[in-house]
Structure formats: structure tokens, C-alpha cells
Design a protein around this motif. Structure first.
Motif, PDB file in Angstrom:
ATOM      1  N   GLY A 263       0.926  -1.367   0.027  1.00 19.19           N
ATOM      2  CA  GLY A 263      -0.091  -0.053  -0.043  1.00 19.19           C
ATOM      3  C   GLY A 263       0.941   1.009  -0.054  1.00 19.19           C
ATOM      4  N   GLN A 264       1.903   1.252  -0.400  1.00 14.82           N
ATOM      5  CA  GLN A 264       2.980   2.274  -0.362  1.00 14.82           C
ATOM      6  C   GLN A 264       2.870   2.845  -1.703  1.00 14.82           C
ATOM      7  OE1 GLN A 264       4.445   3.693   2.647  1.00 14.82           O
ATOM      8  NE2 GLN A 264       2.997   1.925   3.184  1.00 14.82           N
ATOM      9  N   LEU A 265       2.968   4.334  -1.862  1.00 19.19           N
ATOM     10  CA  LEU A 265       3.152   4.944  -3.099  1.00 19.19           C
ATOM     11  C   LEU A 265       4.741   5.134  -3.534  1.00 19.19           C
ATOM     12  CD1 LEU A 265       1.973   6.665  -5.617  1.00 19.19           C
ATOM     13  CD2 LEU A 265       2.090   8.753  -3.993  1.00 19.19           C
ATOM     14  N   VAL A 266       4.904   4.601  -4.815  1.00 20.76           N
ATOM     15  CA  VAL A 266       6.375   4.759  -5.280  1.00 20.76           C
ATOM     16  C   VAL A 266       6.210   5.551  -6.603  1.00 20.76           C
ATOM     17  CG1 VAL A 266       8.387   3.637  -5.995  1.00 20.76           C
ATOM     18  CG2 VAL A 266       6.985   2.748  -4.030  1.00 20.76           C
ATOM     19  N   ILE A 267       7.498   6.602  -6.770  1.00 16.84           N
ATOM     20  CA  ILE A 267       7.311   7.095  -8.061  1.00 16.84           C
ATOM     21  C   ILE A 267       8.819   6.698  -8.696  1.00 16.84           C
ATOM     22  CG2 ILE A 267       7.830   9.345  -9.260  1.00 16.84           C
ATOM     23  CD1 ILE A 267       6.052  10.737  -6.867  1.00 16.84           C
ATOM     24  N   ALA A 268       8.508   6.230  -9.979  1.00 14.34           N
ATOM     25  CA  ALA A 268       9.868   5.763 -10.788  1.00 14.34           C
ATOM     26  C   ALA A 268       9.779   6.694 -12.122  1.00 14.34           C
ATOM     27  CB  ALA A 268       9.391   4.265 -11.006  1.00 14.34           C
ATOM     28  N   ASP A 269      11.144   7.108 -11.899  1.00 16.27           N
ATOM     29  CA  ASP A 269      11.338   7.857 -13.231  1.00 16.27           C
ATOM     30  C   ASP A 269      13.012   7.940 -13.352  1.00 16.27           C
ATOM     31  OD1 ASP A 269      12.652   9.698 -11.389  1.00 16.27           O
ATOM     32  OD2 ASP A 269      10.960  11.105 -11.727  1.00 16.27           O
ATOM     33  N   GLU A 270      13.433   8.698 -14.495  1.00 14.32           N
ATOM     34  CA  GLU A 270      14.868   8.423 -14.861  1.00 14.32           C
ATOM     35  C   GLU A 270      15.669   8.904 -13.515  1.00 14.32           C
ATOM     36  OE1 GLU A 270      15.410  11.021 -18.191  1.00 14.32           O
ATOM     37  OE2 GLU A 270      14.872   9.191 -19.580  1.00 14.32           O
ATOM     38  N   THR A 271      15.263   9.637 -12.719  1.00 14.42           N
ATOM     39  CA  THR A 271      16.330   9.846 -11.347  1.00 14.42           C
ATOM     40  C   THR A 271      15.865   9.376 -10.133  1.00 14.42           C
ATOM     41  OG1 THR A 271      14.823  11.726 -10.631  1.00 14.42           O
ATOM     42  CG2 THR A 271      16.640  11.948 -12.451  1.00 14.42           C
ATOM     43  N   ARG A 272      14.653   8.710  -9.987  1.00 14.29           N
ATOM     44  CA  ARG A 272      13.964   7.999  -8.800  1.00 14.29           C
ATOM     45  C   ARG A 272      13.882   6.665  -9.057  1.00 14.29           C
ATOM     46  NH1 ARG A 272       9.484  12.661  -7.367  1.00 14.29           N
ATOM     47  NH2 ARG A 272       9.523  12.474  -9.586  1.00 14.29           N
ATOM     48  N   ASN A 273      14.256   5.763  -8.156  1.00 13.87           N
ATOM     49  CA  ASN A 273      14.047   4.212  -8.178  1.00 13.87           C
ATOM     50  C   ASN A 273      14.109   3.637  -9.917  1.00 13.87           C
ATOM     51  OD1 ASN A 273      12.639   3.812  -5.509  1.00 13.87           O
ATOM     52  ND2 ASN A 273      11.396   5.418  -6.265  1.00 13.87           N
ATOM     53  N   THR A 274      15.266   4.198 -10.145  1.00  9.75           N
ATOM     54  CA  THR A 274      15.624   3.962 -11.635  1.00  9.75           C
ATOM     55  C   THR A 274      15.368   2.861 -12.100  1.00  9.75           C
ATOM     56  OG1 THR A 274      18.206   3.778 -10.903  1.00  9.75           O
ATOM     57  CG2 THR A 274      17.135   6.066 -11.843  1.00  9.75           C
ATOM     58  N   GLU A 275      15.839   1.666 -11.200  1.00  7.53           N
ATOM     59  CA  GLU A 275      15.802   0.246 -11.664  1.00  7.53           C
ATOM     60  C   GLU A 275      14.468  -0.274 -11.904  1.00  7.53           C
ATOM     61  OE1 GLU A 275      18.164  -3.389 -12.491  1.00  7.53           O
ATOM     62  OE2 GLU A 275      18.452  -1.182 -12.536  1.00  7.53           O
ATOM     63  N   LEU A 276      13.538   0.245 -10.775  1.00  4.04           N
ATOM     64  CA  LEU A 276      12.072   0.082 -11.081  1.00  4.04           C
ATOM     65  C   LEU A 276      11.614   0.571 -12.279  1.00  4.04           C
ATOM     66  CD1 LEU A 276       9.204  -0.953 -10.305  1.00  4.04           C
ATOM     67  CD2 LEU A 276       9.065   1.193  -8.800  1.00  4.04           C
ATOM     68  N   PHE A 277      12.312   1.808 -12.761  1.00  2.35           N
ATOM     69  CA  PHE A 277      11.786   2.489 -13.977  1.00  2.35           C
ATOM     70  C   PHE A 277      12.256   1.659 -15.109  1.00  2.35           C
ATOM     71  CE2 PHE A 277      12.257   6.131 -17.138  1.00  2.35           C
ATOM     72  CZ  PHE A 277      10.896   6.446 -17.261  1.00  2.35           C
ATOM     73  N   TRP A 278      13.306   1.020 -15.101  1.00  5.05           N
ATOM     74  CA  TRP A 278      13.580   0.291 -16.287  1.00  5.05           C
ATOM     75  C   TRP A 278      12.659  -1.176 -16.321  1.00  5.05           C
ATOM     76  CZ3 TRP A 278      15.193  -4.801 -15.796  1.00  5.05           C
ATOM     77  CH2 TRP A 278      15.853  -5.570 -16.698  1.00  5.05           C
ATOM     78  N   ALA A 279      12.468  -1.698 -15.502  1.00  2.15           N
ATOM     79  CA  ALA A 279      11.581  -2.754 -15.222  1.00  2.15           C
ATOM     80  C   ALA A 279      10.150  -2.524 -15.642  1.00  2.15           C
ATOM     81  CB  ALA A 279      11.652  -3.384 -13.819  1.00  2.15           C
ATOM     82  N   LEU A 280       9.769  -1.344 -15.701  1.00  3.22           N
ATOM     83  CA  LEU A 280       8.255  -0.962 -16.010  1.00  3.22           C
ATOM     84  C   LEU A 280       8.240  -0.893 -17.435  1.00  3.22           C
ATOM     85  CD1 LEU A 280       7.295   1.406 -13.192  1.00  3.22           C
ATOM     86  CD2 LEU A 280       6.721  -0.717 -13.489  1.00  3.22           C
ATOM     87  N   HIS A 281       9.432  -0.958 -18.028  1.00  2.67           N
ATOM     88  CA  HIS A 281       9.428  -0.805 -19.749  1.00  2.67           C
ATOM     89  C   HIS A 281       9.188  -2.041 -20.291  1.00  2.67           C
ATOM     90  CE1 HIS A 281      10.482   3.175 -18.682  1.00  2.67           C
ATOM     91  NE2 HIS A 281      10.357   3.574 -19.904  1.00  2.67           N
ATOM     92  N   GLY A 282       8.246  -2.681 -19.893  1.00  2.04           N
ATOM     93  CA  GLY A 282       8.037  -4.281 -20.440  1.00  2.04           C
ATOM     94  C   GLY A 282       7.855  -5.261 -19.311  1.00  2.04           C
ATOM     95  N   GLY A 283       8.063  -4.998 -18.048  1.00  2.00           N
ATOM     96  CA  GLY A 283       7.798  -5.738 -16.982  1.00  2.00           C
ATOM     97  C   GLY A 283       6.471  -6.196 -16.550  1.00  2.00           C
ATOM     98  N   GLY A 284       5.519  -5.565 -17.081  1.00  2.00           N
ATOM     99  CA  GLY A 284       4.019  -5.536 -16.800  1.00  2.00           C
ATOM    100  C   GLY A 284       3.703  -5.383 -15.621  1.00  2.00           C
ATOM    101  N   GLY A 285       2.499  -5.868 -15.013  1.00  2.00           N
ATOM    102  CA  GLY A 285       2.210  -5.559 -13.691  1.00  2.00           C
ATOM    103  C   GLY A 285       2.610  -6.304 -12.628  1.00  2.00           C
ATOM    104  N   ASN A 286       3.930  -6.705 -12.709  1.00  2.00           N
ATOM    105  CA  ASN A 286       4.614  -7.341 -11.646  1.00  2.00           C
ATOM    106  C   ASN A 286       4.989  -6.661 -10.480  1.00  2.00           C
ATOM    107  OD1 ASN A 286       5.133 -10.435 -12.367  1.00  2.00           O
ATOM    108  ND2 ASN A 286       5.424  -9.437 -14.376  1.00  2.00           N
ATOM    109  N   PHE A 287       5.152  -5.156 -10.584  1.00  2.00           N
ATOM    110  CA  PHE A 287       5.669  -4.699  -9.310  1.00  2.00           C
ATOM    111  C   PHE A 287       4.768  -3.852  -8.544  1.00  2.00           C
ATOM    112  CE2 PHE A 287       7.985  -5.111 -13.187  1.00  2.00           C
ATOM    113  CZ  PHE A 287       9.279  -5.894 -12.787  1.00  2.00           C
ATOM    114  N   GLY A 288       3.462  -3.449  -8.976  1.00  2.00           N
ATOM    115  CA  GLY A 288       2.495  -2.687  -8.271  1.00  2.00           C
ATOM    116  C   GLY A 288       1.510  -2.439  -9.104  1.00  2.00           C
ATOM    117  N   VAL A 289       0.532  -1.582  -8.645  1.00  2.00           N
ATOM    118  CA  VAL A 289      -0.802  -1.005  -9.472  1.00  2.00           C
ATOM    119  C   VAL A 289      -0.329   0.120  -9.838  1.00  2.00           C
ATOM    120  CG1 VAL A 289      -2.878  -0.535  -9.312  1.00  2.00           C
ATOM    121  CG2 VAL A 289      -2.199  -1.986  -7.931  1.00  2.00           C
TER     122      VAL A 289
END
Length: 462
Positions: free
Chosen positions: A175-201
Motif C-alpha cells: 500500500g505504499q506510493l512509489v514514483i519511478a522515473d529517470e532519477t528516482r527508483n531507476t531500476e524499477l523504472f527500467w523494469a516498468l518498460h516491459g515488465g508488466g504489472g509485476n511490481f505494483g498498481v
């Protein structure tokens, strides 16, 4: 789940703390409509559907579902062929009331809520003559398609949908809010470019937009027997070099009852060459001239706004669906012959389509940037099965699988996972390649170690 959670929508007793949306349970008047997804093969009965109206609602629903030990499905557009947007006996986090789109025309950015469809996004952008690559039908959810990569008609010009992602706001399993972009949570941002709904809503996605002042749709039709010649001419056209503005492909389908379809082809199996051209009609006609030279029996050419083109081929809901895909490094004469032969087994008359589309252009340029190795493929073969009668299930599924089998000699081994259903874990790994899959699994372990988000093309925590 406690009985109080499943009370009628008008009751706030037993709701998750902070949840302000509508709660729907079995027996409520809107239950059957709320649980129905695009694929009529999927008939699951969740214990509760939480129709969220904000990121706070999503967070509250997630905390409740996890605390109750419920299987959780996330629903946006509901177009997953495997029915990932619904669960049997669990909790559906339904985002369809979260459909706002905010466009900044000067910055050329669009901020899109997690339940928006491509119709919502394209319609908001059209007034500014801006666009980004979207799905091939307007009713597909923006988030699901983008997080899985995002193939669409503009991909050769603008890249996949995920290439335009600027940032994603995500609610994690706790239930935590996470922001992913080129400067924040960058590894998650990479994963969201094709990794689907595996990491959150994904409750919000921001896209960069590009100017798009005109689109031209060309559909040329022939009887199915002309397929090999049409396919060969189309392949030669693409391989000779065409502008990246040209998207489209060759499609076997049942002739629809439209004015541009000759009467003798309506209701019959036919082959079509389609051009979705990011430019005016005169340019489209010039680029597609070799296909016109084959003497099509049906012709439709129309310059139109992108938002209109995006909805021109919307698939009707309520049919039974089975899809698959193979990515090809080449499309030689032997592959063309096998492809054409398989079309004879396509479910018909029905909305099924047997499709081959060219890649390259902007798709291939970012092949190594994100976790999608299939982007270097030259061609994509896609059996898109749709039929009404359950008695046709076996025939339709066998046709799709057989087409993929016949394409194996020219296949790369990789696959775009949005184009397939549940084909086993080996196919998921093939969608990323082993190295990228292992990297994605490490991201998964950080953001969803319990694999709460497993109703998808699942990446297991590494």
C-alpha cells in the motif's frame, strides 16, 4: 474475507480503512457486469470488486486484500487474453473509474490515470494534434499495454508505448506510493518498460507526446487465394525500405459487411494489406503504390485524425479469445507459403485475424535499452483468435498454435508477451531473455517479494 467487507455498496461497514470507492459483491445488481472481461472464455467470480476512485483507494484496497490473504487481480481495460483482470474468489482492484487525462501542450506531456483507455488518452491529445504510440484498438487499457511494452500502429515512427514513459506512480503490495522515473527508483523504472504489472498498481503514468497532424488509413482487399502474392509483394516493399511513418501489415480475416468490401467478399475469408500512415493521403498512396498495383478488389483510403483511426478497427467484446505470436528474423518465400496455408484453418466466419506486421524503425533502435530483446525482430506473426461458439475452442486454439509451430524455422525465440496468453514460464523467460529476466526478478524481490502481483506474465521474485 469477513462478511462485513462484502456488504452492499451503500454500506461503509467493513470497508478497508480509507477506501472511498464502490464495493461490489456477488448478488449485487452490477456484479456480473463488473466481473466480465473482454475474453468470453474467462468466467471467474471474485469475492469482492473494489472500484477505486483514487490512488488512496488503491492503497487501501491493497492493504486489505493482503491482510486478508486474498488473491489480487488488477483491472484496467480488461483486455488480457488470459483474464488477468479478474480472480476466482479473490479481490479485484478495479481502476475503471480512474480515467482522467491531463495534457500539457507546451511541454508535450500527458498525465494519465491508471484506469484510462487509449480512447481517453487519444481523445485528450487530439485537440492539440499530439499523440504517442497506443494500442491497435481504443478500448485497451493504457497502463496494461504500456507496462508490457506497448505495440501499436505508430511504433515504427515513435517506438513502443513504453518508450514515451516519463514517470510512473505505483502502489506496491503493502500500500505504499512509489514514483519511478529517470532519477528516482531507476531500476524499477527500467523494469516498468516491459515488465508488466509485476511490481505494483500503476495509478498514474506520464508520457511525452509528439506532433501528429495527419493519419491515413489504407485497406486493400483480395480473395484469400491471392494471399501468397500479396504477402510476397508486401514483404518486398518493406525490405526495399519504406519510411518509418508506414505501419500496418497483412491480415487474413472474414470480410465484414462494409461499403468498401465487395459483396462477393462479405462473409468470406479474404486477405487485406493495411497501411496506417503517419502522414497525408498523397504520401500514403505513393509509398503503398506497389500494393495498389496488384489490383485489389476492395479499396478504402481515408485521411483522418489519429483518434478516429485508433477506433476504426475496434474488436467487439463478448467473443471467445485465444492469441499467440512468433517473432521472425526473416520472412522468406517458404515462411510466406506456410503462413498462407495456415490461414485455411482460421476460425471463420468469425472476427479472427491472422496477422503479420513489420517491425524495425524506432522499435529496433531501442532494442537494448529496455528489458525486451524481441525488439530486434524483423516481423511479428500474430494469430488473433476470436469466435462465438464454445464448440470452436479446440479448433481455434489448434489453429493458433499450429501457425506458431509452422513459423518456428524463422523465429527468433523471443516473444512480445502482451500478444500471448498463459503459455508457461519458459515463454515468460523468452519474453525477456535469461539475463533480463534475472534482473527483473531482482526488482520483483525488492518491490513484491511475496509475489502478490502474480496474475500476469509472472516474474518470480529472484
Amino acid at each position: 474475507m469477513s462478511d462485513t467487507m462484502a456488504r452492499s455498496p451503500g454500506s461503509h461497514r467493513g470497508r478497508p480503512d480509507g477506501f472511498g470507492g464502490e464495493v461490489i459483491r456477488p448478488g449485487d445488481p452490477s456484479y456480473d457486469q463488473a466481473r466480465t472481461v473482454f475474453n468470453a472464455m474467462i468466467d471467474k467470480r471474485p469475492r469482492v470488486i473494489a472500484q477505486c476512485e483514487s490512488a488512496a483507494d488503491v492503497a487501501a484496497a491493497m492493504r486489505y486484500g493482503v491482510s486478508e490473504g486474498l488473491e489480487i487481480a488488477v483491472r484496467g481495460g480488461g483486455h488480457s487474453v488470459a483474464g488477468a483482470g479478474v480472480t476466482e474468489g479473490g479481490l479485484v482492484v478495479d481502476l475503471r473509474k480512474m480515467r482522467s487525462v491531463q495534457v500539457d501542450p507546451e511541454a508535450k506531456l500527458a498525465r494519465v490515470a491508471g484506469g484510462a483507455t487509449w480512447a481517453d488518452l487519444d481523445g485528450a491529445c487530439q485537440q492539440y494534434w499530439l499523440a504517442t504510440t497506443g494500442g491497435r484498438v481504443s478500448t485497451t487499457g493504457v497502463a496494461g499495454l504500456t507496462l508490457g511494452g506497448g505495440s501499436g500502429w505508430l511504433e515504427r515512427k515513435f517506438g513502443l508505448a513504453c518508450d514515451s514513459l516519463v514517470s510512473v506512480e505505483l502502489i506496491t503490495a503493502d500500500g505504499q506510493l512509489v514514483i519511478a522515473d529517470e532519477t528516482r527508483n531507476t531500476e524499477l523504472f527500467w523494469a516498468l518498460h516491459g515488465g508488466g504489472g509485476n511490481f505494483g498498481v500503476a495509478t498514474s503514468l506520464t508520457f511525452k507526446l509528439r506532433p501528429l497532424t495527419s493519419m491515413t488509413l489504407v485497406m486493400l482487399l483480395w480473395p484469400a487465394a491471392a494471399g501468397p502474392e500479396v504477402l510476397s509483394r508486401y514483404r518486398n516493399l518493406i525490405e526495399a525500405g519504406v519510411p518509418e511513418e508506414l505501419g500496418g501489415g497483412v491480415i487474413y480475416l472474414t470480410g465484414p459487411p462494409e461499403d468498401f468490401v465487395p459483396v462477393h467478399l462479405q462473409g468470406e475469408r479474404l486477405v487485406a494489406a493495411g497501411a496506417f500512415y503517419a502522414g497525408p493521403e498523397d504520401e500514403a498512396r505513393a509509398v503503398f503504390a506497389p500494393m495498389f498495383d496488384l489490383g485489389p478488389e476492395g479499396v478504402m483510403v481515408a485521411e483522418m485524425p489519429y483518434v478516429a483511426l485508433q477506433s476504426a478497427l475496434d474488436d467487439p467484446p463478448g467473443f471467445r479469445n485465444y492469441w499467440s505470436a512468433e517473432h521472425l528474423s526473416e520472412f522468406p518465400d517458404e515462411a510466406i507459403a506456410a503462413f498462407a496455408a495456415c490461414a485455411a484453418d482460421m476460425p471463420y466466419p468469425a472476427p479472427s485475424q491472422q496477422v503479420v506486421v513489420p517491425w524495425g524503425g524506432a522499435v529496433a533502435r531501442d532494442a537494448d535499452k529496455w528489458p525486451l530483446p524481441h525488439r530486434s525482430a524483423a516481423w511479428v506473426v500474430h494469430p488473433f483468435g476470436m469466435w462465438a461458439d464454445p464448440a470452436d475452442d479446440q479448433r481455434g486454439i489448434e489453429w493458433a498454435r499450429n501457425l506458431c509451430t509452422e513459423m518456428k524455422p524463422w523465429a527468433t525465440g523471443a516473444v512480445y508477451l502482451n500478444f500471448i496468453g498463459d503459455e508457461g514460464q519458459d515463454r515468460v523467460v523468452a519474453g525477456y531473455g535469461r539475463e533480463n529476466y534475472d534482473r527483473l526478478a531482482r526488482v520483483k524481490a525488492e518491490y513484491d517479494p511475496g509475489n502478490v502481483f502474480h496474475l500476469n506474465q509472472n516474474i518470480k521474485p529472484g
